[in-house]
Design a protein around this motif. Structure first.
Motif, PDB file in Angstrom:
ATOM      1  N   ALA A  66      45.321  33.336  40.299  1.00  0.00           N
ATOM      2  CA  ALA A  66      45.119  34.762  40.581  1.00  0.00           C
ATOM      3  C   ALA A  66      45.303  35.593  39.316  1.00  0.00           C
ATOM      4  O   ALA A  66      44.557  36.545  39.075  1.00  0.00           O
ATOM      5  CB  ALA A  66      46.093  35.221  41.664  1.00  0.00           C
ATOM      6  N   ALA A  67      46.277  35.223  38.482  1.00  0.00           N
ATOM      7  CA  ALA A  67      46.507  35.945  37.227  1.00  0.00           C
ATOM      8  C   ALA A  67      45.295  35.843  36.309  1.00  0.00           C
ATOM      9  O   ALA A  67      44.901  36.821  35.664  1.00  0.00           O
ATOM     10  CB  ALA A  67      47.755  35.399  36.532  1.00  0.00           C
ATOM     11  N   ALA A  68      44.700  34.661  36.262  1.00  0.00           N
ATOM     12  CA  ALA A  68      43.506  34.470  35.429  1.00  0.00           C
ATOM     13  C   ALA A  68      42.353  35.343  35.937  1.00  0.00           C
ATOM     14  O   ALA A  68      41.616  35.934  35.143  1.00  0.00           O
ATOM     15  CB  ALA A  68      43.113  32.999  35.417  1.00  0.00           C
ATOM     16  N   GLN A  69      42.215  35.434  37.253  1.00  0.00           N
ATOM     17  CA  GLN A  69      41.163  36.285  37.827  1.00  0.00           C
ATOM     18  C   GLN A  69      41.439  37.765  37.533  1.00  0.00           C
ATOM     19  O   GLN A  69      40.518  38.523  37.222  1.00  0.00           O
ATOM     20  CB  GLN A  69      41.052  36.056  39.331  1.00  0.00           C
ATOM     21  CG  GLN A  69      40.450  34.720  39.713  1.00  0.00           C
ATOM     22  CD  GLN A  69      40.217  34.594  41.208  1.00  0.00           C
ATOM     23  OE1 GLN A  69      40.293  35.558  41.949  1.00  0.00           O
ATOM     24  NE2 GLN A  69      39.937  33.381  41.654  1.00  0.00           N
ATOM     25  N   LEU A  70      42.703  38.150  37.634  1.00  0.00           N
ATOM     26  CA  LEU A  70      43.063  39.541  37.342  1.00  0.00           C
ATOM     27  C   LEU A  70      42.749  39.903  35.890  1.00  0.00           C
ATOM     28  O   LEU A  70      42.308  41.015  35.603  1.00  0.00           O
ATOM     29  CB  LEU A  70      44.555  39.778  37.599  1.00  0.00           C
ATOM     30  CG  LEU A  70      44.975  40.164  39.011  1.00  0.00           C
ATOM     31  CD1 LEU A  70      46.496  40.293  39.082  1.00  0.00           C
ATOM     32  CD2 LEU A  70      44.315  41.454  39.448  1.00  0.00           C
ATOM     33  N   ARG A  71      42.974  38.965  35.003  1.00  0.00           N
ATOM     34  CA  ARG A  71      42.709  39.227  33.584  1.00  0.00           C
ATOM     35  C   ARG A  71      41.237  39.565  33.366  1.00  0.00           C
ATOM     36  O   ARG A  71      40.894  40.375  32.509  1.00  0.00           O
ATOM     37  CB  ARG A  71      43.118  38.006  32.756  1.00  0.00           C
ATOM     38  CG  ARG A  71      42.922  38.197  31.278  1.00  0.00           C
ATOM     39  CD  ARG A  71      43.482  37.045  30.465  1.00  0.00           C
ATOM     40  NE  ARG A  71      43.189  37.232  29.070  1.00  0.00           N
ATOM     41  CZ  ARG A  71      43.835  38.055  28.261  1.00  0.00           C
ATOM     42  NH1 ARG A  71      44.834  38.763  28.721  1.00  0.00           N
ATOM     43  NH2 ARG A  71      43.494  38.169  26.994  1.00  0.00           N
ATOM     44  N   THR A  72      40.360  38.954  34.170  1.00  0.00           N
ATOM     45  CA  THR A  72      38.928  39.201  34.042  1.00  0.00           C
ATOM     46  C   THR A  72      38.504  40.468  34.767  1.00  0.00           C
ATOM     47  O   THR A  72      37.745  41.282  34.231  1.00  0.00           O
ATOM     48  CB  THR A  72      38.140  38.002  34.611  1.00  0.00           C
ATOM     49  OG1 THR A  72      38.521  36.824  33.894  1.00  0.00           O
ATOM     50  CG2 THR A  72      36.650  38.215  34.467  1.00  0.00           C
ATOM     51  N   THR A  73      39.000  40.648  35.999  1.00  0.00           N
ATOM     52  CA  THR A  73      38.519  41.756  36.836  1.00  0.00           C
ATOM     53  C   THR A  73      39.263  43.074  36.611  1.00  0.00           C
ATOM     54  O   THR A  73      38.702  44.141  36.819  1.00  0.00           O
ATOM     55  CB  THR A  73      38.613  41.388  38.330  1.00  0.00           C
ATOM     56  OG1 THR A  73      39.972  41.053  38.642  1.00  0.00           O
ATOM     57  CG2 THR A  73      37.727  40.206  38.665  1.00  0.00           C
ATOM     58  N   LEU A  74      40.527  42.987  36.192  1.00  0.00           N
ATOM     59  CA  LEU A  74      41.321  44.203  35.984  1.00  0.00           C
ATOM     60  C   LEU A  74      42.221  43.994  34.762  1.00  0.00           C
ATOM     61  O   LEU A  74      43.448  43.858  34.880  1.00  0.00           O
ATOM     62  CB  LEU A  74      42.158  44.500  37.236  1.00  0.00           C
ATOM     63  CG  LEU A  74      42.781  45.899  37.337  1.00  0.00           C
ATOM     64  CD1 LEU A  74      41.711  46.978  37.447  1.00  0.00           C
ATOM     65  CD2 LEU A  74      43.730  45.969  38.529  1.00  0.00           C
ATOM     66  N   PRO A  75      41.633  43.963  33.564  1.00  0.00           N
ATOM     67  CA  PRO A  75      42.397  43.610  32.359  1.00  0.00           C
ATOM     68  C   PRO A  75      43.533  44.569  32.030  1.00  0.00           C
ATOM     69  O   PRO A  75      44.461  44.196  31.310  1.00  0.00           O
ATOM     70  CB  PRO A  75      41.336  43.597  31.252  1.00  0.00           C
ATOM     71  CG  PRO A  75      40.169  44.349  31.802  1.00  0.00           C
ATOM     72  CD  PRO A  75      40.212  44.180  33.289  1.00  0.00           C
ATOM     73  N   CYS A  76      43.494  45.788  32.580  1.00  0.00           N
ATOM     74  CA  CYS A  76      44.580  46.741  32.312  1.00  0.00           C
ATOM     75  C   CYS A  76      45.853  46.396  33.086  1.00  0.00           C
ATOM     76  O   CYS A  76      46.927  46.915  32.789  1.00  0.00           O
ATOM     77  CB  CYS A  76      44.130  48.157  32.648  1.00  0.00           C
ATOM     78  SG  CYS A  76      43.684  48.376  34.383  1.00  0.00           S
ATOM     79  N   CYS A  77      45.750  45.514  34.077  1.00  0.00           N
ATOM     80  CA  CYS A  77      46.912  45.114  34.876  1.00  0.00           C
ATOM     81  C   CYS A  77      47.592  43.912  34.214  1.00  0.00           C
ATOM     82  O   CYS A  77      46.984  42.858  34.038  1.00  0.00           O
ATOM     83  CB  CYS A  77      46.474  44.753  36.299  1.00  0.00           C
ATOM     84  SG  CYS A  77      47.830  44.173  37.348  1.00  0.00           S
TER      85      CYS A  77
END
Length: 202
Positions: free
Chosen positions: A65-76
């Motif tokens: 999930a963290a890897a996906q967040l890095r792509t979809t919401l890099p500010c998080c």
């Protein structure tokens, strides 16, 4: 005010973490989920500054999930919480470029300070986890051996693996023998457990 997304599947632990975080005047939990599958969609809805994620979640593990967040919401920024049991998970976390990695039994003030640190662009890793990563060593398996072991861990037999990877059954059996040998395991079951415990399998 820093906005926090929390992902933890155990209700009592989730409630305790929310209460601890919100004791801090500058931190606010804007959303909490009990599985990994909902993390990205929830983050896109609430736009948190930091996602605090349990590493072991149903549906999708915290590191994926963290890897996906890095792509979809890099500010998080992402802060992973874990127990010390799987040292190899640290290597996976570093490869996924998470912002922080903290033990679940860390003092409460460490959690708040880690959230602030990763929100500020710094990286945080618990010293015990760093040492365990140092001791863990590298994954000795080739990409193909890893894929064969991953499918084995998922319950596939050699025939199914051969079909999925367009190999002969004999070749799959040879790969499995090599995997068992490289991991110094007694059999395939033990090889899967060793790879899991080392963080080489999700």
């Amino acid at each position: 005010m820093l906005r926090i997304l929390l992902a933890e599947d155990v209700a009592m632990v989730r409630g305790a973490l929310i209460a601890l975080i919100e004791l801090e005047e500058d931190l606010r939990v804007v959303a909490a989920v009990d599985n990994g599958t909902d993390i990205v969609s929830t983050a896109l809805s609430y736009r948190p500054d930091v996602a605090v994620l349990d590493v072991d979640l149903p549906g999708l593990d915290g590191l994926s999930a963290a890897a996906q967040l890095r792509t979809t919401l890099p500010c998080c920024r992402t802060l992973i919480l874990t127990n010390l049991g799987r040292s190899g998970t640290v290597s996976r976390a570093l490869a996924a470029r998470v912002s922080g990695f903290l033990l679940k039994d860390s003092p409460p003030e460490d959690l708040a300070n880690a959230i602030r640190a990763v929100a500020g662009g710094r990286r945080v890793i618990d010293p015990q986890l760093a040492l365990s990563a140092w001791d863990c060593g590298q994954n000795p398996l080739s990409a193909r051996e890893h894929e064969v072991l991953r499918l084995t861990a998922g319950g596939a037999d050699p025939g199914e693996i051969a079909s999925a990877l367009h190999l002969s059954v004999g070749t799959v059996r040879n790969y499995l023998t090599t995997v068992v040998t490289k991991l110094h395991a007694r059999n395939r079951v033990e090889a899967v457990k060793l790879a899991y415990d080392s963080g080489w399998l999700p």
